[in-house]
Write a protein that holds these residues in place. Structure first.
Motif, PDB file in Angstrom:
ATOM      1  N   MET A   1      37.734   7.521   5.774  1.00 24.08           N
ATOM      2  CA  MET A   1      38.121   7.294   7.148  1.00 24.08           C
ATOM      3  C   MET A   1      37.199   6.247   7.763  1.00 24.08           C
ATOM      4  N   SER A   2      37.785   5.335   8.457  1.00 21.50           N
ATOM      5  CA  SER A   2      37.027   4.244   9.051  1.00 21.50           C
ATOM      6  C   SER A   2      36.504   4.645  10.428  1.00 21.50           C
ATOM      7  N   TYR A   3      35.261   4.252  10.693  1.00 18.41           N
ATOM      8  CA  TYR A   3      34.717   4.492  12.023  1.00 18.41           C
ATOM      9  C   TYR A   3      34.889   3.277  12.907  1.00 18.41           C
ATOM     10  N   LEU A   4      35.498   2.233  12.351  1.00 22.75           N
ATOM     11  CA  LEU A   4      35.750   1.014  13.106  1.00 22.75           C
ATOM     12  C   LEU A   4      36.957   1.257  13.999  1.00 22.75           C
ATOM     13  N   LYS A   5      36.719   1.377  15.279  1.00 27.17           N
ATOM     14  CA  LYS A   5      37.798   1.563  16.233  1.00 27.17           C
ATOM     15  C   LYS A   5      37.608   0.539  17.328  1.00 27.17           C
ATOM     16  N   LYS A   6      38.482  -0.446  17.343  1.00 26.00           N
ATOM     17  CA  LYS A   6      38.408  -1.472  18.372  1.00 26.00           C
ATOM     18  C   LYS A   6      39.817  -1.958  18.647  1.00 26.00           C
ATOM     19  N   PRO A   7      40.063  -2.469  19.834  1.00 31.78           N
ATOM     20  CA  PRO A   7      41.391  -3.013  20.106  1.00 31.78           C
ATOM     21  C   PRO A   7      41.693  -4.145  19.134  1.00 31.78           C
ATOM     22  N   THR A   8      42.856  -4.135  18.591  1.00 33.91           N
ATOM     23  CA  THR A   8      43.250  -5.162  17.631  1.00 33.91           C
ATOM     24  C   THR A   8      44.512  -5.828  18.159  1.00 33.91           C
ATOM     25  N   LYS A   9      44.301  -6.724  19.141  1.00 35.35           N
ATOM     26  CA  LYS A   9      45.447  -7.396  19.742  1.00 35.35           C
ATOM     27  C   LYS A   9      45.108  -8.837  20.066  1.00 35.35           C
ATOM     28  N   SER A  10      46.167  -9.601  20.212  1.00 34.16           N
ATOM     29  CA  SER A  10      46.065 -10.999  20.620  1.00 34.16           C
ATOM     30  C   SER A  10      47.060 -11.187  21.764  1.00 34.16           C
ATOM     31  N   GLU A  11      47.394 -12.439  22.075  1.00 34.39           N
ATOM     32  CA  GLU A  11      48.393 -12.693  23.131  1.00 34.39           C
ATOM     33  C   GLU A  11      49.777 -12.187  22.749  1.00 34.39           C
ATOM     34  N   ILE A  12      50.093 -12.228  21.445  1.00 32.73           N
ATOM     35  CA  ILE A  12      51.462 -11.876  21.032  1.00 32.73           C
ATOM     36  C   ILE A  12      51.545 -10.738  20.026  1.00 32.73           C
ATOM     37  N   THR A  13      50.420 -10.209  19.540  1.00 37.53           N
ATOM     38  CA  THR A  13      50.455  -9.091  18.600  1.00 37.53           C
ATOM     39  C   THR A  13      49.488  -8.001  19.027  1.00 37.53           C
ATOM     40  N   TRP A  14      49.851  -6.761  18.674  1.00 31.22           N
ATOM     41  CA  TRP A  14      48.990  -5.619  18.948  1.00 31.22           C
ATOM     42  C   TRP A  14      49.198  -4.621  17.823  1.00 31.22           C
ATOM     43  N   LEU A  15      48.132  -4.323  17.100  1.00 28.80           N
ATOM     44  CA  LEU A  15      48.170  -3.322  16.044  1.00 28.80           C
ATOM     45  C   LEU A  15      48.057  -1.951  16.695  1.00 28.80           C
ATOM     46  N   ILE A  16      49.091  -1.124  16.509  1.00 25.97           N
ATOM     47  CA  ILE A  16      49.174   0.174  17.172  1.00 25.97           C
ATOM     48  C   ILE A  16      49.402   1.249  16.112  1.00 25.97           C
ATOM     49  N   GLU A  17      48.728   2.365  16.282  1.00 30.09           N
ATOM     50  CA  GLU A  17      48.916   3.498  15.381  1.00 30.09           C
ATOM     51  C   GLU A  17      49.978   4.423  15.973  1.00 30.09           C
ATOM     52  N   CYS A  18      51.017   4.686  15.208  1.00 29.45           N
ATOM     53  CA  CYS A  18      52.069   5.601  15.641  1.00 29.45           C
ATOM     54  C   CYS A  18      51.680   7.026  15.255  1.00 29.45           C
ATOM     55  N   GLN A  19      51.925   7.964  16.148  1.00 31.60           N
ATOM     56  CA  GLN A  19      51.599   9.367  15.905  1.00 31.60           C
ATOM     57  C   GLN A  19      52.903  10.118  15.645  1.00 31.60           C
ATOM     58  N   PHE A  20      52.969  10.758  14.481  1.00 26.86           N
ATOM     59  CA  PHE A  20      54.179  11.464  14.060  1.00 26.86           C
ATOM     60  C   PHE A  20      53.883  12.934  13.824  1.00 26.86           C
ATOM     61  N   ILE A  21      54.930  13.744  13.972  1.00 29.01           N
ATOM     62  CA  ILE A  21      54.930  15.117  13.466  1.00 29.01           C
ATOM     63  C   ILE A  21      56.193  15.243  12.628  1.00 29.01           C
ATOM     64  N   GLU A  22      56.221  16.206  11.757  1.00 30.77           N
ATOM     65  CA  GLU A  22      57.424  16.459  10.973  1.00 30.77           C
ATOM     66  C   GLU A  22      58.137  17.666  11.566  1.00 30.77           C
ATOM     67  N   HIS A  23      59.467  17.589  11.608  1.00 31.70           N
ATOM     68  CA  HIS A  23      60.233  18.723  12.104  1.00 31.70           C
ATOM     69  C   HIS A  23      61.492  18.870  11.263  1.00 31.70           C
ATOM     70  N   GLN A  24      62.068  20.075  11.319  1.00 27.52           N
ATOM     71  CA  GLN A  24      63.266  20.366  10.525  1.00 27.52           C
ATOM     72  C   GLN A  24      64.520  19.940  11.259  1.00 27.52           C
ATOM     73  N   ILE A  25      65.438  19.365  10.501  1.00 25.07           N
ATOM     74  CA  ILE A  25      66.763  19.011  11.011  1.00 25.07           C
ATOM     75  C   ILE A  25      67.761  19.830  10.199  1.00 25.07           C
ATOM     76  N   THR A  26      68.679  20.497  10.878  1.00 22.26           N
ATOM     77  CA  THR A  26      69.706  21.270  10.193  1.00 22.26           C
ATOM     78  C   THR A  26      71.059  20.627  10.448  1.00 22.26           C
ATOM     79  N   ALA A  27      71.765  20.344   9.352  1.00 23.31           N
ATOM     80  CA  ALA A  27      73.116  19.781   9.431  1.00 23.31           C
ATOM     81  C   ALA A  27      74.001  20.613   8.509  1.00 23.31           C
ATOM     82  N   GLY A  28      74.744  21.540   9.121  1.00 18.67           N
ATOM     83  CA  GLY A  28      75.560  22.446   8.310  1.00 18.67           C
ATOM     84  C   GLY A  28      74.650  23.352   7.498  1.00 18.67           C
TER      85      GLY A  28
END
Length: 127
Positions: A1-28
């Motif tokens: 795990m990296s301890y490097l945490k800094k904003p990573t953006k420019s005028e037109i790009t931004w590196l963003i971490e998406c936060q996900f959870i897993e959930h169940q989907i029922t279809a039939g």
């Protein structure tokens, strides 16, 4: 795990971490597990598997404006369907997200953070 945490953006790009959870989907009779996008980390862990680069494109300015004026502006994460891991595109354009819905991708969205809204709005003033 990296301890490097800094904003990573420019005028037109931004590196963003998406936060996900897993959930169940029922279809039939079928039950499957699917990712759900629950938020964004604007100062990402650079070792995360869930990094996406939000890249602003001049040709999508109208889409961004429309999104920002909506009741709840969104960011869209477009993932491969198999496996549901890799983020192919991170966008603020609803039209771009819809184009991916017609293909073999999983399109997830969540509320756009205020910092991202301000960053996109400032992009309009520079162009």
């Amino acid at each position: 795990m990296s301890y490097l945490k800094k904003p990573t953006k420019s005028e037109i790009t931004w590196l963003i971490e998406c936060q996900f959870i897993e959930h169940q989907i029922t279809a039939g009779a079928w039950v499957t597990i699917q990712k759900q996008l629950v938020g964004f980390e604007l100062i990402p862990d650079l070792d995360s598997e869930n990094l996406g680069t939000l890249r602003l494109h001049r040709r999508e300015k109208k889409d961004y404006r429309k999104n920002l004026k909506s009741k709840e502006p969104k960011l869209y994460a477009i993932l491969n369907t198999t496996p549901q891991k890799e983020i192919q595109v991170l966008t603020a354009s609803p039209r771009t997200a819809r184009r991916f819905m017609d293909q073999e991708y999983l399109v997830l969205s969540n509320r756009m953070p205020d910092e991202v809204r301000a960053w996109i709005a400032s992009y309009f003033g520079k162009r």
